[in-house]
Motif scaffolding. Sequence first.
Motif, PDB file in Angstrom:
ATOM      1  N   ASP A  24      28.268  -4.710 -17.322  1.00 16.34           N
ATOM      2  CA  ASP A  24      28.391  -3.266 -17.552  1.00 16.34           C
ATOM      3  C   ASP A  24      28.136  -2.484 -16.263  1.00 16.34           C
ATOM      4  OD1 ASP A  24      28.957  -3.732 -20.207  1.00 16.34           O
ATOM      5  OD2 ASP A  24      26.915  -3.302 -20.892  1.00 16.34           O
ATOM      6  N   PHE A  25      27.138  -2.933 -15.495  1.00 18.29           N
ATOM      7  CA  PHE A  25      26.787  -2.247 -14.251  1.00 18.29           C
ATOM      8  C   PHE A  25      27.905  -2.370 -13.224  1.00 18.29           C
ATOM      9  CE2 PHE A  25      22.779  -3.593 -16.227  1.00 18.29           C
ATOM     10  CZ  PHE A  25      22.275  -2.339 -16.527  1.00 18.29           C
ATOM     11  N   ILE A  53      30.805 -15.515  -3.413  1.00 20.26           N
ATOM     12  CA  ILE A  53      31.564 -14.433  -4.048  1.00 20.26           C
ATOM     13  C   ILE A  53      30.664 -13.202  -3.980  1.00 20.26           C
ATOM     14  CG2 ILE A  53      32.764 -13.613  -6.109  1.00 20.26           C
ATOM     15  CD1 ILE A  53      33.892 -16.278  -5.152  1.00 20.26           C
ATOM     16  N   VAL A  54      31.173 -12.119  -3.393  1.00 19.15           N
ATOM     17  CA  VAL A  54      30.381 -10.891  -3.305  1.00 19.15           C
ATOM     18  C   VAL A  54      30.862  -9.918  -4.369  1.00 19.15           C
ATOM     19  CG1 VAL A  54      29.915 -11.246  -0.857  1.00 19.15           C
ATOM     20  CG2 VAL A  54      31.843  -9.816  -1.524  1.00 19.15           C
ATOM     21  N   ASP A  55      29.958  -9.102  -4.886  1.00 16.71           N
ATOM     22  CA  ASP A  55      30.313  -8.180  -5.965  1.00 16.71           C
ATOM     23  C   ASP A  55      31.359  -7.165  -5.511  1.00 16.71           C
ATOM     24  OD1 ASP A  55      28.602  -9.428  -7.762  1.00 16.71           O
ATOM     25  OD2 ASP A  55      26.950  -8.033  -7.393  1.00 16.71           O
ATOM     26  N   PHE A  56      31.085  -6.461  -4.409  1.00 14.35           N
ATOM     27  CA  PHE A  56      32.017  -5.461  -3.893  1.00 14.35           C
ATOM     28  C   PHE A  56      32.086  -5.579  -2.381  1.00 14.35           C
ATOM     29  CE2 PHE A  56      30.240  -3.765  -7.819  1.00 14.35           C
ATOM     30  CZ  PHE A  56      31.397  -3.558  -8.547  1.00 14.35           C
ATOM     31  N   LEU A  57      33.292  -5.480  -1.852  1.00 15.28           N
ATOM     32  CA  LEU A  57      33.513  -5.647  -0.421  1.00 15.28           C
ATOM     33  C   LEU A  57      34.404  -4.531   0.101  1.00 15.28           C
ATOM     34  CD1 LEU A  57      33.698  -7.312   2.280  1.00 15.28           C
ATOM     35  CD2 LEU A  57      35.653  -8.482   1.234  1.00 15.28           C
ATOM     36  N   ILE A  64      29.065  -4.880   2.125  1.00 10.09           N
ATOM     37  CA  ILE A  64      29.037  -5.642   0.878  1.00 10.09           C
ATOM     38  C   ILE A  64      27.980  -5.007  -0.012  1.00 10.09           C
ATOM     39  CG2 ILE A  64      28.354  -7.854  -0.155  1.00 10.09           C
ATOM     40  CD1 ILE A  64      29.542  -9.169   2.420  1.00 10.09           C
ATOM     41  N   ILE A  65      28.340  -4.799  -1.273  1.00  5.63           N
ATOM     42  CA  ILE A  65      27.403  -4.250  -2.248  1.00  5.63           C
ATOM     43  C   ILE A  65      27.170  -5.313  -3.309  1.00  5.63           C
ATOM     44  CG2 ILE A  65      26.978  -2.434  -3.954  1.00  5.63           C
ATOM     45  CD1 ILE A  65      29.055  -0.741  -2.342  1.00  5.63           C
ATOM     46  N   GLU A  66      25.907  -5.650  -3.505  1.00  2.32           N
ATOM     47  CA  GLU A  66      25.512  -6.628  -4.514  1.00  2.32           C
ATOM     48  C   GLU A  66      24.705  -5.928  -5.589  1.00  2.32           C
ATOM     49  OE1 GLU A  66      26.067 -10.109  -4.798  1.00  2.32           O
ATOM     50  OE2 GLU A  66      27.616  -9.528  -3.362  1.00  2.32           O
ATOM     51  N   LEU A  67      25.080  -6.140  -6.836  1.00  2.00           N
ATOM     52  CA  LEU A  67      24.330  -5.588  -7.961  1.00  2.00           C
ATOM     53  C   LEU A  67      23.479  -6.705  -8.539  1.00  2.00           C
ATOM     54  CD1 LEU A  67      27.026  -3.400  -9.720  1.00  2.00           C
ATOM     55  CD2 LEU A  67      25.464  -2.835  -7.867  1.00  2.00           C
ATOM     56  N   ASP A  68      22.190  -6.487  -8.574  1.00  2.00           N
ATOM     57  CA  ASP A  68      21.256  -7.529  -8.969  1.00  2.00           C
ATOM     58  C   ASP A  68      20.494  -7.165 -10.225  1.00  2.00           C
ATOM     59  OD1 ASP A  68      22.013  -8.882  -6.683  1.00  2.00           O
ATOM     60  OD2 ASP A  68      20.257  -8.299  -5.528  1.00  2.00           O
ATOM     61  N   ARG A  97      21.781  -4.299  -1.508  1.00  2.00           N
ATOM     62  CA  ARG A  97      21.422  -4.814  -2.829  1.00  2.00           C
ATOM     63  C   ARG A  97      20.934  -3.651  -3.678  1.00  2.00           C
ATOM     64  NH1 ARG A  97      21.675  -9.824  -3.957  1.00  2.00           N
ATOM     65  NH2 ARG A  97      22.186 -11.267  -2.282  1.00  2.00           N
ATOM     66  N   ILE A  98      21.543  -3.515  -4.824  1.00  2.00           N
ATOM     67  CA  ILE A  98      21.193  -2.441  -5.746  1.00  2.00           C
ATOM     68  C   ILE A  98      20.801  -3.093  -7.063  1.00  2.00           C
ATOM     69  CG2 ILE A  98      22.028  -0.404  -6.972  1.00  2.00           C
ATOM     70  CD1 ILE A  98      24.064  -0.060  -4.642  1.00  2.00           C
ATOM     71  N   TYR A  99      19.627  -2.757  -7.552  1.00  2.00           N
ATOM     72  CA  TYR A  99      19.155  -3.342  -8.805  1.00  2.00           C
ATOM     73  C   TYR A  99      19.681  -2.543  -9.989  1.00  2.00           C
ATOM     74  CZ  TYR A  99      16.443  -6.582  -6.158  1.00  2.00           C
ATOM     75  OH  TYR A  99      16.095  -7.590  -5.296  1.00  2.00           O
ATOM     76  N   ASN A 100      19.997  -3.262 -11.050  1.00  2.00           N
ATOM     77  CA  ASN A 100      20.599  -2.655 -12.235  1.00  2.00           C
ATOM     78  C   ASN A 100      19.808  -1.472 -12.768  1.00  2.00           C
ATOM     79  OD1 ASN A 100      22.574  -4.595 -12.047  1.00  2.00           O
ATOM     80  ND2 ASN A 100      21.781  -5.838 -13.723  1.00  2.00           N
ATOM     81  N   ASN A 101      18.488  -1.516 -12.650  1.00  2.00           N
ATOM     82  CA  ASN A 101      17.686  -0.417 -13.191  1.00  2.00           C
ATOM     83  C   ASN A 101      17.850   0.877 -12.401  1.00  2.00           C
ATOM     84  OD1 ASN A 101      16.288  -1.179 -10.919  1.00  2.00           O
ATOM     85  ND2 ASN A 101      14.286  -1.249 -11.899  1.00  2.00           N
ATOM     86  N   GLU A 102      18.536   0.824 -11.264  1.00  2.00           N
ATOM     87  CA  GLU A 102      18.773   2.030 -10.466  1.00  2.00           C
ATOM     88  C   GLU A 102      19.999   2.807 -10.962  1.00  2.00           C
ATOM     89  OE1 GLU A 102      18.295   1.463  -6.145  1.00  2.00           O
ATOM     90  OE2 GLU A 102      17.669  -0.576  -6.647  1.00  2.00           O
TER      91      GLU A 102
END
Length: 130
Positions: A24-25, A53-57, A64-68, A97-102
């Motif tokens: 969802d995130f 595999i990176v989330d967004f490039l 690179i943006i990683e959702l954790d 790195r961006i955490y889902n709770n953000e």
Amino acid sequence: MTFNEHYSQNSLNYAKELRKNMTDFEQRLWYYLRAKRFLGLKFKRQAPIGSYIVDFLCKEAKLIIELDGSGHLDEKQTKYDDKRDEYLKNLGYKVLRIYNNEFNEIDNVLEYIRINLPSPLIPLPREGNH
């Protein structure tokens, strides 16, 4: 694709599967990043780089943006993430790195991404510019 970004057919197939099963995130952020909606930058989702595999490039911004999720706080996962991030940084990428709770405040997430773009790519903020 540069030499250092070669990836296997297995990585590409796995990336395609991940695109079909985004969290969802990931779907929420992808809405703002896709089709050059975010500052006119082209992003790819679930992009293979080497054996990762990176989330967004965004190749243009070398970003690179990683959702954790909370699983990334586990010690074993943190060590893996650190090794992976080091590999990506050695290719010249900046890893956010961006955490889902953000995700309660998507505007804050987008601003965090904007201020972490390399200097020549940071456009002046405009009203409604996502």
